[in-house]
Design a protein around this motif. Structure first.
Motif, short mmCIF file in Angstrom:
data_model
loop_
_atom_site.label_atom_id
_atom_site.label_comp_id
_atom_site.label_asym_id
_atom_site.label_seq_id
_atom_site.Cartn_x
_atom_site.Cartn_y
_atom_site.Cartn_z
N VAL A 148 -10.69 3.56 -11.09
CA VAL A 148 -10.62 2.67 -9.92
C VAL A 148 -10.97 1.24 -10.34
O VAL A 148 -11.66 1.03 -11.34
CB VAL A 148 -11.58 3.11 -8.78
N VAL A 149 -10.46 0.29 -9.57
CA VAL A 149 -10.87 -1.10 -9.75
C VAL A 149 -11.59 -1.54 -8.48
O VAL A 149 -11.13 -1.29 -7.36
CB VAL A 149 -9.67 -2.01 -10.12
N ALA A 150 -12.76 -2.16 -8.68
CA ALA A 150 -13.59 -2.61 -7.55
C ALA A 150 -13.15 -4.01 -7.12
O ALA A 150 -12.46 -4.71 -7.87
CB ALA A 150 -15.05 -2.62 -7.99
N PRO A 151 -13.57 -4.46 -5.93
CA PRO A 151 -13.18 -5.79 -5.46
C PRO A 151 -13.58 -6.92 -6.41
O PRO A 151 -12.98 -7.99 -6.40
CB PRO A 151 -13.90 -5.91 -4.12
N CYS A 163 -16.68 11.15 -6.29
CA CYS A 163 -15.82 10.84 -5.12
C CYS A 163 -16.36 11.47 -3.84
O CYS A 163 -15.97 11.07 -2.74
CB CYS A 163 -14.39 11.32 -5.37
N ALA A 164 -17.23 12.48 -3.96
CA ALA A 164 -17.82 13.16 -2.80
C ALA A 164 -16.76 13.50 -1.74
O ALA A 164 -16.84 13.06 -0.59
CB ALA A 164 -18.94 12.29 -2.19
N PHE A 165 -15.80 14.30 -2.14
CA PHE A 165 -14.69 14.62 -1.25
C PHE A 165 -15.13 15.46 -0.05
O PHE A 165 -15.99 16.34 -0.17
CB PHE A 165 -13.60 15.41 -2.01
N GLY A 166 -14.55 15.18 1.09
CA GLY A 166 -14.70 16.01 2.28
C GLY A 166 -13.31 16.22 2.85
O GLY A 166 -12.31 15.83 2.22
N LYS A 173 -13.32 5.95 1.03
CA LYS A 173 -13.04 5.58 2.42
C LYS A 173 -14.30 5.08 3.11
O LYS A 173 -14.24 4.63 4.24
CB LYS A 173 -12.53 6.81 3.20
N ARG A 174 -15.46 5.26 2.44
CA ARG A 174 -16.72 4.94 3.11
C ARG A 174 -17.46 3.81 2.39
O ARG A 174 -17.17 2.65 2.61
CB ARG A 174 -17.59 6.20 3.21
N ASP A 175 -18.35 4.16 1.46
CA ASP A 175 -19.18 3.11 0.87
C ASP A 175 -18.50 2.37 -0.28
O ASP A 175 -19.05 1.40 -0.79
CB ASP A 175 -20.54 3.66 0.43
N LEU A 176 -17.31 2.81 -0.73
CA LEU A 176 -16.62 2.08 -1.80
C LEU A 176 -15.35 1.41 -1.25
O LEU A 176 -14.29 1.43 -1.88
CB LEU A 176 -16.28 3.02 -2.96
N LEU A 177 -15.47 0.82 -0.09
CA LEU A 177 -14.32 0.16 0.55
C LEU A 177 -13.76 -0.91 -0.37
O LEU A 177 -14.52 -1.63 -1.02
CB LEU A 177 -14.74 -0.47 1.88
#
Ligand SMILES: Cc1cc2nc3c(=O)[nH]c(=O)nc-3n(C[C@H](O)[C@H](O)[C@H](O)COP(=O)(O)OP(=O)(O)OC[C@H]3O[C@@H](n4cnc5c(N)ncnc54)[C@H](O)[C@@H]3O)c2cc1C
Length: 308
Positions: A148-151, A163-166, A173-177
């Motif tokens: 992944v590339v961060a902002p 990734c803590a998939f659910g 989708k949550r804390d790594l927007l």
């Protein structure tokens, strides 16, 4: 917001209609749009956008995102790298590769483990982001890691645990927007070509039997509530086949909203709200949206478009 550097970026388009990049055929224009095949350029592009205050919206194949009629402010980008490379017990799939294509190619080479991908008509990057899955398999069960590339432009490897998939959910989708998936590494194993092909064919046949096929949709509009099915509830509320403007709740599978006749995002959202309200008032179940909404309503967009 300073955009002079962006205007000089090779391949930049202005006022690109995003309906062209949506399988749904819906969506207003992006101020700026880039197709990015060379993912090596993404860290710089993303970092410069962050520093200069340009909002970045990443698009996949548009099979799960409802892009609003006012379009997207700032930069919309689409990763078009579709490479796939098979290693020992694993395959690396670039963000822009379509999962049905990957599943078919792997089956042809007798690689098992990603047969479920034939049921997910989206890109690898978005599918990792949203933990897509179909008919018993999915990203969470197959992914080893992703890039992944961060902002801020830094890249990193995330394991499946990171990734803590659910259920249709991940940390992205949550804390790594704002993190963009560049590729996914998935576990595969050798098997007979005929056996893997039979499994992909079975997934495909089940999909055609149970879902509207060959019509524009975003797949499941709502997540299934615990121990029930969103489609069953919407059908039981008497909404199967309901039309609003150019959109229709599928008579075949009521959790699918179809674009049957030049629907706008407003038409689709009217049916989303109708289904949610009716199911809540009749059965007391509050449905959670699975489709993603990007961009802005037309009435808001007029005042917000980036200047010349
Ligand atoms: C007929 C039909 C059947 C479907 N069946 C299923 C199913 O069985 N199971 C299932 O899980 N889904 C299903 N879907 C939904 C959809 O195919 C998946 O959600 C898919 O993963 C979306 O991929 P996309 O490339 O189309 O994403 P898009 O709709 O383009 O984008 C979805 C989201 O991902 C984000 N995104 C896109 N690319 C990246 C990236 N590289 N990095 C980070 N974020 C990114 C976008 O910003 C957006 O928020 C179905 C859809 C249709 C139309």
């Amino acid at each position: 917001m300073s955009v002079e550097w962006l205007k000089r970026w090779p391949g930049l388009c202005r006022d690109e209609p995003l309906s062209r990049h949506s399988q749904y055929g819906i969506g207003g224009p992006a101020d700026f749009f880039l197709s990015v095949n060379d993912v090596g350029a993404l860290p710089e592009l993303v970092a410069r956008s962050t520093v200069s205050g340009v909002a970045v919206t990443v698009l996949g194949a548009g099979s799960n995102a409802l892009i609003l009629d006012g379009g997207v402010r700032g930069l919309a980008l689409r990763v078009t790298d579709k490479r796939m490379s098979v290693g020992d017990g694993e395959v690396t799939v670039a963000a822009g590769a379509m999962l049905p294509r990957a599943a078919l190619d792997l089956a042809r080479h007798g690689m098992a483990g990603m047969e479920w991908g034939i049921g997910v008509p989206g890109s690898c990057g978005a599918s990792v982001w949203g933990n897509a899955g179909a008919f018993g398999g999915g990203v969470a069960t197959s992914l080893i890691s992703c890039e992944v590339v961060a902002p801020d432009g830094t890249t990193r490897t995330m394991t499946a645990d990171d990734c803590a998939f659910g259920y249709r959910d991940s940390r992205l989708k949550r804390d790594l927007l704002g993190h963009i998936v560049l590729s996914g590494r998935f576990a595969v194993a050798r098997d007979e070509v005929s056996v893997v092909r039979a499994r992909t064919a079975a997934v495909q046949a089940e999909r055609k039997r149970t879902q509207p096929y060959g019509v524009r949709s975003l797949g499941s509009t709502f997540k299934n509530p615990p121990d029930d099915f969103a489609g069953r509830l919407i059908e039981a509320a008497g909404l199967g086949g309901r039309v609003h403007g150019g959109a229709q709740i599928s008579p075949k599978h009521a959790n699918f909203i179809l674009n049957v006749d030049h629907a706008t995002a407003v038409d689709v959202l009217a049916l989303v709200e109708l289904a949610r309200d009716e199911v809540a008032s009749r059965f007391g179940t509050v449905l959670e949206r699975e489709i993603v909404i990007l961009g802005e309503p037309a009435e808001l967009a007029a005042g917000l478009r980036s200047g010349p």
